[in-house]
Design a protein around this motif. Structure first.
Motif, PDB file in Angstrom:
ATOM      1  N   LEU A   1       0.857  -1.178   0.000  1.00 14.46           N
ATOM      2  CA  LEU A   1       0.000   0.000   0.000  1.00 14.46           C
ATOM      3  C   LEU A   1       0.892   1.227   0.000  1.00 14.46           C
ATOM      4  N   ASP A   2       0.667   2.125  -0.950  1.00 15.55           N
ATOM      5  CA  ASP A   2       1.408   3.390  -0.949  1.00 15.55           C
ATOM      6  C   ASP A   2       0.953   4.201   0.255  1.00 15.55           C
ATOM      7  N   ILE A   3       1.794   4.274   1.274  1.00 16.60           N
ATOM      8  CA  ILE A   3       1.425   4.861   2.560  1.00 16.60           C
ATOM      9  C   ILE A   3       1.713   6.348   2.568  1.00 16.60           C
ATOM     10  N   ASP A   4       0.806   7.086   3.177  1.00 14.03           N
ATOM     11  CA  ASP A   4       1.029   8.507   3.408  1.00 14.03           C
ATOM     12  C   ASP A   4       2.096   8.650   4.494  1.00 14.03           C
ATOM     13  N   ARG A   5       3.257   9.140   4.110  1.00 12.45           N
ATOM     14  CA  ARG A   5       4.361   9.232   5.073  1.00 12.45           C
ATOM     15  C   ARG A   5       4.121  10.279   6.148  1.00 12.45           C
ATOM     16  N   ALA A   6       3.077  11.089   5.965  1.00 16.86           N
ATOM     17  CA  ALA A   6       2.733  12.053   7.013  1.00 16.86           C
ATOM     18  C   ALA A   6       1.971  11.390   8.155  1.00 16.86           C
ATOM     19  N   ALA A   7       1.500  10.166   7.919  1.00 15.95           N
ATOM     20  CA  ALA A   7       0.777   9.438   8.967  1.00 15.95           C
ATOM     21  C   ALA A   7       1.747   9.075  10.090  1.00 15.95           C
ATOM     22  N   PRO A   8       1.247   8.974  11.331  1.00 18.24           N
ATOM     23  CA  PRO A   8       2.128   8.645  12.457  1.00 18.24           C
ATOM     24  C   PRO A   8       2.643   7.208  12.376  1.00 18.24           C
ATOM     25  N   ASP A   9       3.972   7.050  12.379  1.00 18.60           N
ATOM     26  CA  ASP A   9       4.608   5.723  12.399  1.00 18.60           C
ATOM     27  C   ASP A   9       3.981   4.754  11.393  1.00 18.60           C
ATOM     28  N   PRO A  10       4.008   5.066  10.097  1.00 18.60           N
ATOM     29  CA  PRO A  10       3.367   4.171   9.131  1.00 18.60           C
ATOM     30  C   PRO A  10       4.031   2.805   9.095  1.00 18.60           C
ATOM     31  N   VAL A  11       3.206   1.777   8.974  1.00 14.66           N
ATOM     32  CA  VAL A  11       3.708   0.399   8.914  1.00 14.66           C
ATOM     33  C   VAL A  11       3.711  -0.061   7.462  1.00 14.66           C
ATOM     34  N   ASP A  12       4.880  -0.454   6.979  1.00 15.36           N
ATOM     35  CA  ASP A  12       4.984  -1.063   5.662  1.00 15.36           C
ATOM     36  C   ASP A  12       5.659  -2.418   5.812  1.00 15.36           C
ATOM     37  N   TRP A  13       5.895  -3.080   4.682  1.00 20.37           N
ATOM     38  CA  TRP A  13       6.494  -4.407   4.757  1.00 20.37           C
ATOM     39  C   TRP A  13       7.884  -4.379   5.386  1.00 20.37           C
ATOM     40  N   GLN A  14       8.692  -3.398   5.064  1.00 19.93           N
ATOM     41  CA  GLN A  14      10.046  -3.343   5.626  1.00 19.93           C
ATOM     42  C   GLN A  14       9.999  -3.254   7.153  1.00 19.93           C
ATOM     43  N   ARG A  15       9.102  -2.417   7.639  1.00 23.19           N
ATOM     44  CA  ARG A  15       9.007  -2.262   9.098  1.00 23.19           C
ATOM     45  C   ARG A  15       8.427  -3.514   9.739  1.00 23.19           C
ATOM     46  N   TRP A  16       7.437  -4.118   9.085  1.00 24.22           N
ATOM     47  CA  TRP A  16       6.830  -5.313   9.676  1.00 24.22           C
ATOM     48  C   TRP A  16       7.843  -6.461   9.726  1.00 24.22           C
ATOM     49  N   LEU A  17       8.568  -6.683   8.644  1.00 28.60           N
ATOM     50  CA  LEU A  17       9.551  -7.765   8.623  1.00 28.60           C
ATOM     51  C   LEU A  17      10.637  -7.528   9.668  1.00 28.60           C
ATOM     52  N   ALA A  18      11.065  -6.262   9.828  1.00 28.09           N
ATOM     53  CA  ALA A  18      12.075  -5.953  10.837  1.00 28.09           C
ATOM     54  C   ALA A  18      11.561  -6.271  12.234  1.00 28.09           C
ATOM     55  N   SER A  19      10.256  -6.062  12.468  1.00 30.14           N
ATOM     56  CA  SER A  19       9.689  -6.359  13.790  1.00 30.14           C
ATOM     57  C   SER A  19       9.726  -7.852  14.094  1.00 30.14           C
ATOM     58  N   GLN A  20       9.839  -8.667  13.032  1.00 30.58           N
ATOM     59  CA  GLN A  20       9.901 -10.118  13.200  1.00 30.58           C
ATOM     60  C   GLN A  20      11.337 -10.634  13.127  1.00 30.58           C
ATOM     61  N   GLY A  21      12.288  -9.709  13.088  1.00 34.08           N
ATOM     62  CA  GLY A  21      13.685 -10.091  13.045  1.00 34.08           C
ATOM     63  C   GLY A  21      14.169 -10.535  11.675  1.00 34.08           C
ATOM     64  N   VAL A  22      13.450 -10.130  10.623  1.00 36.99           N
ATOM     65  CA  VAL A  22      13.809 -10.525   9.260  1.00 36.99           C
ATOM     66  C   VAL A  22      14.490  -9.361   8.564  1.00 36.99           C
ATOM     67  N   ALA A  23      15.702  -9.567   8.086  1.00 38.12           N
ATOM     68  CA  ALA A  23      16.436  -8.551   7.332  1.00 38.12           C
ATOM     69  C   ALA A  23      16.499  -8.975   5.868  1.00 38.12           C
ATOM     70  N   GLY A  24      16.898  -8.060   5.014  1.00 35.72           N
ATOM     71  CA  GLY A  24      17.029  -8.381   3.597  1.00 35.72           C
ATOM     72  C   GLY A  24      15.902  -7.804   2.779  1.00 35.72           C
ATOM     73  N   GLN A  25      15.977  -8.034   1.462  1.00 36.18           N
ATOM     74  CA  GLN A  25      15.001  -7.495   0.525  1.00 36.18           C
ATOM     75  C   GLN A  25      14.231  -8.624  -0.144  1.00 36.18           C
ATOM     76  N   PRO A  26      12.988  -8.383  -0.507  1.00 39.26           N
ATOM     77  CA  PRO A  26      12.217  -9.396  -1.228  1.00 39.26           C
ATOM     78  C   PRO A  26      12.901  -9.789  -2.531  1.00 39.26           C
ATOM     79  N   VAL A  27      12.823 -11.074  -2.865  1.00 39.38           N
ATOM     80  CA  VAL A  27      13.436 -11.579  -4.095  1.00 39.38           C
ATOM     81  C   VAL A  27      12.582 -11.237  -5.305  1.00 39.38           C
ATOM     82  N   LEU A  28      11.260 -11.332  -5.178  1.00 35.83           N
ATOM     83  CA  LEU A  28      10.344 -11.094  -6.282  1.00 35.83           C
ATOM     84  C   LEU A  28       9.826  -9.658  -6.273  1.00 35.83           C
ATOM     85  N   PRO A  29       9.541  -9.108  -7.444  1.00 36.68           N
ATOM     86  CA  PRO A  29       8.921  -7.775  -7.472  1.00 36.68           C
ATOM     87  C   PRO A  29       7.522  -7.838  -6.876  1.00 36.68           C
TER      88      PRO A  29
END
Length: 306
Positions: free
Chosen positions: A195-223
Protein backbone atom coordinates in the motif's frame (compact mmCIF):
# COMPACT_ATOMS: atom_id res chain seq x y z
CA UNK A 1 -64.26 30.29 28.58
CA UNK A 2 -62.74 29.34 25.24
CA UNK A 3 -61.34 32.27 23.30
CA UNK A 4 -61.74 30.60 19.92
CA UNK A 5 -64.96 28.68 19.39
CA UNK A 6 -63.97 26.87 16.21
CA UNK A 7 -64.49 23.44 14.67
CA UNK A 8 -61.46 21.10 14.85
CA UNK A 9 -58.55 22.54 12.88
CA UNK A 10 -58.08 19.36 10.81
CA UNK A 11 -61.44 20.12 9.18
CA UNK A 12 -60.09 23.46 7.94
CA UNK A 13 -56.98 21.73 6.56
CA UNK A 14 -59.14 19.33 4.57
CA UNK A 15 -61.36 22.19 3.42
CA UNK A 16 -58.35 24.14 2.13
CA UNK A 17 -57.08 21.13 0.17
CA UNK A 18 -60.49 20.39 -1.40
CA UNK A 19 -61.06 24.07 -2.23
CA UNK A 20 -57.61 24.42 -3.79
CA UNK A 21 -57.96 21.31 -5.96
CA UNK A 22 -61.74 21.50 -6.40
CA UNK A 23 -61.56 17.74 -6.08
CA UNK A 24 -62.20 15.38 -3.19
CA UNK A 25 -60.03 12.75 -4.86
CA UNK A 26 -56.99 15.01 -5.29
CA UNK A 27 -57.35 16.38 -1.77
CA UNK A 28 -57.58 12.87 -0.32
CA UNK A 29 -54.40 11.86 -2.16
CA UNK A 30 -52.51 14.91 -0.84
CA UNK A 31 -53.70 14.35 2.74
CA UNK A 32 -53.15 10.56 2.63
CA UNK A 33 -56.81 9.98 3.49
CA UNK A 34 -59.63 8.16 1.74
CA UNK A 35 -62.02 10.16 -0.44
CA UNK A 36 -64.93 9.22 1.82
CA UNK A 37 -63.03 10.48 4.91
CA UNK A 38 -62.40 13.85 3.29
CA UNK A 39 -66.04 14.05 2.19
CA UNK A 40 -67.18 13.36 5.76
CA UNK A 41 -64.87 16.09 7.10
CA UNK A 42 -66.29 18.67 4.69
CA UNK A 43 -69.82 17.64 5.63
CA UNK A 44 -68.92 17.97 9.32
CA UNK A 45 -67.46 21.45 8.75
CA UNK A 46 -70.58 22.58 6.92
CA UNK A 47 -72.78 21.13 9.65
CA UNK A 48 -70.83 22.71 12.53
CA UNK A 49 -70.63 26.14 10.89
CA UNK A 50 -74.08 26.06 9.36
CA UNK A 51 -72.57 27.30 6.08
CA UNK A 52 -72.79 25.64 2.67
CA UNK A 53 -69.23 25.72 1.29
CA UNK A 54 -69.51 23.80 -2.00
CA UNK A 55 -71.97 23.31 -4.81
CA UNK A 56 -72.00 19.60 -5.68
CA UNK A 57 -72.39 19.31 -9.44
CA UNK A 58 -72.72 16.14 -11.55
CA UNK A 59 -69.00 15.45 -11.94
CA UNK A 60 -67.46 18.50 -10.27
CA UNK A 61 -67.65 20.80 -7.29
CA UNK A 62 -67.35 24.55 -7.00
CA UNK A 63 -67.05 26.94 -4.10
CA UNK A 64 -70.03 28.93 -2.92
CA UNK A 65 -69.44 32.66 -2.28
CA UNK A 66 -69.21 31.81 1.44
CA UNK A 67 -66.72 29.05 0.64
CA UNK A 68 -64.56 31.49 -1.33
CA UNK A 69 -64.44 33.89 1.64
CA UNK A 70 -63.56 31.08 4.04
CA UNK A 71 -60.85 29.77 1.70
CA UNK A 72 -59.21 33.19 1.66
CA UNK A 73 -59.20 33.38 5.48
CA UNK A 74 -58.03 29.77 5.99
CA UNK A 75 -55.23 30.09 3.40
CA UNK A 76 -54.03 33.32 4.97
CA UNK A 77 -54.02 31.74 8.43
CA UNK A 78 -52.14 28.62 7.33
CA UNK A 79 -49.58 30.71 5.41
CA UNK A 80 -48.97 32.89 8.47
CA UNK A 81 -48.54 29.86 10.75
CA UNK A 82 -46.09 28.24 8.35
CA UNK A 83 -44.12 31.48 7.93
CA UNK A 84 -43.93 31.99 11.67
CA UNK A 85 -42.67 28.46 12.29
CA UNK A 86 -40.02 28.87 9.61
CA UNK A 87 -38.88 32.17 11.13
CA UNK A 88 -38.67 30.66 14.60
CA UNK A 89 -36.81 27.63 13.35
CA UNK A 90 -39.53 25.48 14.80
CA UNK A 91 -39.60 23.01 11.96
CA UNK A 92 -39.07 19.58 13.45
CA UNK A 93 -35.50 18.43 12.92
CA UNK A 94 -34.06 14.97 13.38
CA UNK A 95 -30.97 15.03 15.60
CA UNK A 96 -27.87 14.60 13.45
CA UNK A 97 -24.48 13.21 14.40
CA UNK A 98 -21.57 13.76 12.00
CA UNK A 99 -18.77 11.19 12.26
CA UNK A 100 -15.32 11.57 10.71
CA UNK A 101 -13.07 8.57 10.05
CA UNK A 102 -10.44 7.38 7.60
CA UNK A 103 -11.72 5.80 4.40
CA UNK A 104 -10.58 2.32 5.48
CA UNK A 105 -12.08 2.60 8.96
CA UNK A 106 -15.37 3.97 7.65
CA UNK A 107 -15.64 1.38 4.89
CA UNK A 108 -14.52 -1.78 6.66
CA UNK A 109 -15.33 -1.24 10.34
CA UNK A 110 -17.96 1.43 10.75
CA UNK A 111 -20.33 0.95 7.82
CA UNK A 112 -21.11 -2.76 8.47
CA UNK A 113 -22.26 -1.81 11.97
CA UNK A 114 -24.26 1.36 11.31
CA UNK A 115 -27.37 -0.42 10.05
CA UNK A 116 -27.92 -1.88 13.50
CA UNK A 117 -27.50 1.50 15.19
CA UNK A 118 -29.96 3.11 12.77
CA UNK A 119 -32.44 0.30 13.33
CA UNK A 120 -32.20 0.75 17.10
CA UNK A 121 -32.23 4.57 16.91
CA UNK A 122 -34.42 5.59 13.96
CA UNK A 123 -34.76 9.10 15.44
CA UNK A 124 -31.03 9.85 15.02
CA UNK A 125 -29.64 10.87 11.64
CA UNK A 126 -26.03 9.77 11.06
CA UNK A 127 -23.66 11.40 8.59
CA UNK A 128 -20.26 9.84 7.82
CA UNK A 129 -17.35 11.88 6.48
CA UNK A 130 -14.68 9.50 5.17
CA UNK A 131 -11.32 11.17 4.63
CA UNK A 132 -7.70 10.21 5.13
CA UNK A 133 -7.01 13.81 6.15
CA UNK A 134 -7.79 13.90 9.91
CA UNK A 135 -10.57 16.24 11.00
CA UNK A 136 -10.70 17.01 14.71
CA UNK A 137 -14.10 16.95 16.42
CA UNK A 138 -15.53 20.41 16.97
CA UNK A 139 -14.06 21.64 13.70
CA UNK A 140 -16.74 22.34 11.11
CA UNK A 141 -19.67 19.97 11.49
CA UNK A 142 -17.79 17.01 12.99
CA UNK A 143 -19.26 15.84 16.31
CA UNK A 144 -17.13 12.73 16.79
CA UNK A 145 -14.00 11.50 15.03
CA UNK A 146 -12.21 8.18 14.93
CA UNK A 147 -8.61 9.36 15.05
CA UNK A 148 -5.50 7.28 14.56
CA UNK A 149 -2.40 8.11 16.56
CA UNK A 150 -1.12 8.43 20.10
CA UNK A 151 -4.32 9.79 21.61
CA UNK A 152 -2.87 13.23 22.27
CA UNK A 153 -4.72 16.01 20.45
CA UNK A 154 -5.23 19.55 21.72
CA UNK A 155 -8.79 20.28 22.82
CA UNK A 156 -9.89 16.68 22.27
CA UNK A 157 -11.12 14.00 24.66
CA UNK A 158 -9.89 10.67 23.24
CA UNK A 159 -10.89 7.16 24.35
CA UNK A 160 -8.90 4.20 23.03
CA UNK A 161 -10.98 1.77 20.98
CA UNK A 162 -8.12 -0.62 20.08
CA UNK A 163 -4.42 -0.65 19.31
CA UNK A 164 -2.95 -1.00 15.86
CA UNK A 165 -2.13 -4.66 15.20
CA UNK A 166 -0.80 -5.79 11.80
CA UNK A 167 -0.25 -9.28 10.39
CA UNK A 168 0.13 -10.86 6.91
CA UNK A 169 -2.85 -12.29 5.03
CA UNK A 170 -3.36 -14.12 1.74
CA UNK A 171 -5.90 -16.37 0.10
CA UNK A 172 -6.14 -20.05 1.04
CA UNK A 173 -5.43 -20.92 -2.60
CA UNK A 174 -2.22 -18.87 -2.57
CA UNK A 175 -1.06 -20.63 0.61
CA UNK A 176 -1.71 -24.05 -0.94
CA UNK A 177 0.27 -23.08 -4.01
CA UNK A 178 3.24 -21.95 -1.89
CA UNK A 179 3.89 -24.76 0.63
CA UNK A 180 7.29 -23.32 1.47
CA UNK A 181 5.67 -20.33 3.19
CA UNK A 182 6.20 -21.42 6.80
CA UNK A 183 7.67 -18.44 8.65
CA UNK A 184 8.19 -14.69 8.39
CA UNK A 185 11.57 -15.09 6.67
CA UNK A 186 9.87 -17.02 3.85
CA UNK A 187 7.90 -13.91 2.91
CA UNK A 188 11.03 -12.52 1.23
CA UNK A 189 10.50 -15.13 -1.48
CA UNK A 190 6.84 -14.29 -2.09
CA UNK A 191 5.01 -11.62 -4.07
CA UNK A 192 4.22 -8.89 -1.54
CA UNK A 193 1.30 -6.54 -1.98
CA UNK A 194 2.16 -2.98 -0.97
CA UNK A 195 0.00 0.00 0.00
CA UNK A 196 1.41 3.39 -0.95
CA UNK A 197 1.43 4.86 2.56
CA UNK A 198 1.03 8.51 3.41
CA UNK A 199 4.36 9.23 5.07
CA UNK A 200 2.73 12.05 7.01
CA UNK A 201 0.78 9.44 8.97
CA UNK A 202 2.13 8.65 12.46
CA UNK A 203 4.61 5.72 12.40
CA UNK A 204 3.37 4.17 9.13
CA UNK A 205 3.71 0.40 8.91
CA UNK A 206 4.98 -1.06 5.66
CA UNK A 207 6.49 -4.41 4.76
CA UNK A 208 10.05 -3.34 5.63
CA UNK A 209 9.01 -2.26 9.10
CA UNK A 210 6.83 -5.31 9.68
CA UNK A 211 9.55 -7.77 8.62
CA UNK A 212 12.08 -5.95 10.84
CA UNK A 213 9.69 -6.36 13.79
CA UNK A 214 9.90 -10.12 13.20
CA UNK A 215 13.69 -10.09 13.04
CA UNK A 216 13.81 -10.52 9.26
CA UNK A 217 16.44 -8.55 7.33
CA UNK A 218 17.03 -8.38 3.60
CA UNK A 219 15.00 -7.49 0.53
CA UNK A 220 12.22 -9.40 -1.23
CA UNK A 221 13.44 -11.58 -4.10
CA UNK A 222 10.34 -11.09 -6.28
CA UNK A 223 8.92 -7.78 -7.47
CA UNK A 224 5.81 -6.74 -5.59
CA UNK A 225 2.55 -5.08 -6.55
CA UNK A 226 1.74 -1.57 -5.33
CA UNK A 227 -1.67 0.04 -4.85
CA UNK A 228 -2.83 3.43 -3.64
CA UNK A 229 -6.05 2.03 -2.18
CA UNK A 230 -6.30 -0.47 0.66
CA UNK A 231 -9.51 -2.10 -0.68
CA UNK A 232 -7.53 -2.85 -3.86
CA UNK A 233 -4.77 -4.44 -1.76
CA UNK A 234 -7.26 -6.76 -0.08
CA UNK A 235 -8.99 -7.55 -3.37
CA UNK A 236 -5.64 -8.57 -4.85
CA UNK A 237 -4.92 -10.74 -1.80
CA UNK A 238 -8.29 -12.49 -2.07
CA UNK A 239 -7.62 -13.07 -5.78
CA UNK A 240 -4.39 -14.90 -4.91
CA UNK A 241 -2.03 -12.26 -6.30
CA UNK A 242 0.24 -12.24 -3.25
CA UNK A 243 0.54 -11.56 0.48
CA UNK A 244 -0.78 -8.34 2.03
CA UNK A 245 -0.41 -6.68 5.38
CA UNK A 246 -3.67 -6.82 7.27
CA UNK A 247 -4.79 -4.36 9.93
CA UNK A 248 -6.63 -6.42 12.49
CA UNK A 249 -9.72 -4.24 12.83
CA UNK A 250 -10.27 -4.70 9.10
CA UNK A 251 -9.12 -8.25 8.38
CA UNK A 252 -10.13 -10.11 11.57
CA UNK A 253 -13.70 -10.70 10.29
CA UNK A 254 -12.42 -11.48 6.78
CA UNK A 255 -10.09 -14.11 8.20
CA UNK A 256 -12.92 -15.47 10.36
CA UNK A 257 -15.05 -15.84 7.22
CA UNK A 258 -12.31 -17.80 5.43
CA UNK A 259 -11.88 -15.34 2.58
CA UNK A 260 -8.32 -14.70 3.78
CA UNK A 261 -5.94 -16.73 5.94
CA UNK A 262 -2.86 -16.00 8.00
CA UNK A 263 0.15 -17.63 6.29
CA UNK A 264 2.44 -17.06 9.30
CA UNK A 265 1.71 -16.53 12.96
CA UNK A 266 3.64 -13.31 13.62
CA UNK A 267 1.93 -9.99 14.25
CA UNK A 268 3.06 -6.48 15.14
CA UNK A 269 1.41 -4.10 17.58
CA UNK A 270 2.42 -0.45 17.51
CA UNK A 271 2.17 2.30 20.09
CA UNK A 272 -0.64 3.90 18.12
CA UNK A 273 -4.31 3.14 18.19
CA UNK A 274 -7.77 4.18 17.06
CA UNK A 275 -9.45 6.66 19.37
CA UNK A 276 -13.05 7.69 19.82
CA UNK A 277 -12.66 11.45 20.00
CA UNK A 278 -14.90 14.36 20.88
CA UNK A 279 -14.31 18.05 21.48
CA UNK A 280 -13.70 19.26 25.04
CA UNK A 281 -15.74 22.36 24.24
CA UNK A 282 -19.40 22.14 25.14
CA UNK A 283 -21.59 19.36 26.47
CA UNK A 284 -22.53 16.37 24.34
CA UNK A 285 -26.18 15.93 23.40
CA UNK A 286 -28.05 12.85 24.70
CA UNK A 287 -28.00 11.48 21.14
CA UNK A 288 -24.23 11.87 20.89
CA UNK A 289 -23.75 10.26 24.31
CA UNK A 290 -25.82 7.30 23.14
CA UNK A 291 -23.76 6.96 19.98
CA UNK A 292 -20.49 7.11 21.95
CA UNK A 293 -21.67 4.32 24.26
CA UNK A 294 -22.76 2.24 21.30
CA UNK A 295 -19.52 2.52 19.34
CA UNK A 296 -17.43 1.80 22.46
CA UNK A 297 -19.49 -1.35 23.04
CA UNK A 298 -18.98 -2.36 19.41
CA UNK A 299 -15.20 -2.08 19.83
CA UNK A 300 -15.32 -4.15 23.02
CA UNK A 301 -17.38 -6.88 21.31
CA UNK A 302 -15.04 -6.92 18.30
CA UNK A 303 -11.99 -7.26 20.57
CA UNK A 304 -13.61 -10.20 22.39
CA UNK A 305 -14.13 -12.02 19.08
CA UNK A 306 -10.59 -11.37 17.77
Amino acid sequence: MQKYRLPPLDLFRSFEAVARHLSFTAAASELCLTQSAVSRQIAALEQQTGIKLFHRLHRAIELTPAGERLLEAVSLGLDQIQGCLAALGATAKTPRITISATVAFAWFWLMPRLNQFSADHPDIDLRVLASDTPVLPGHGEVDVAILFGSGQWVGVTARLLFRERVYPVCSAAFLREHPGLLGAEDLLRQTLLHLDIDRAAPDPVDWQRWLASQGVAGQPVLPGLRFNSYPMVLQAAEAGRGVALGWSYIVDPIVASGRLVRPVSGSMETRNGYYLSTSKQGAASPELEEFLRWIANQATEAAALA
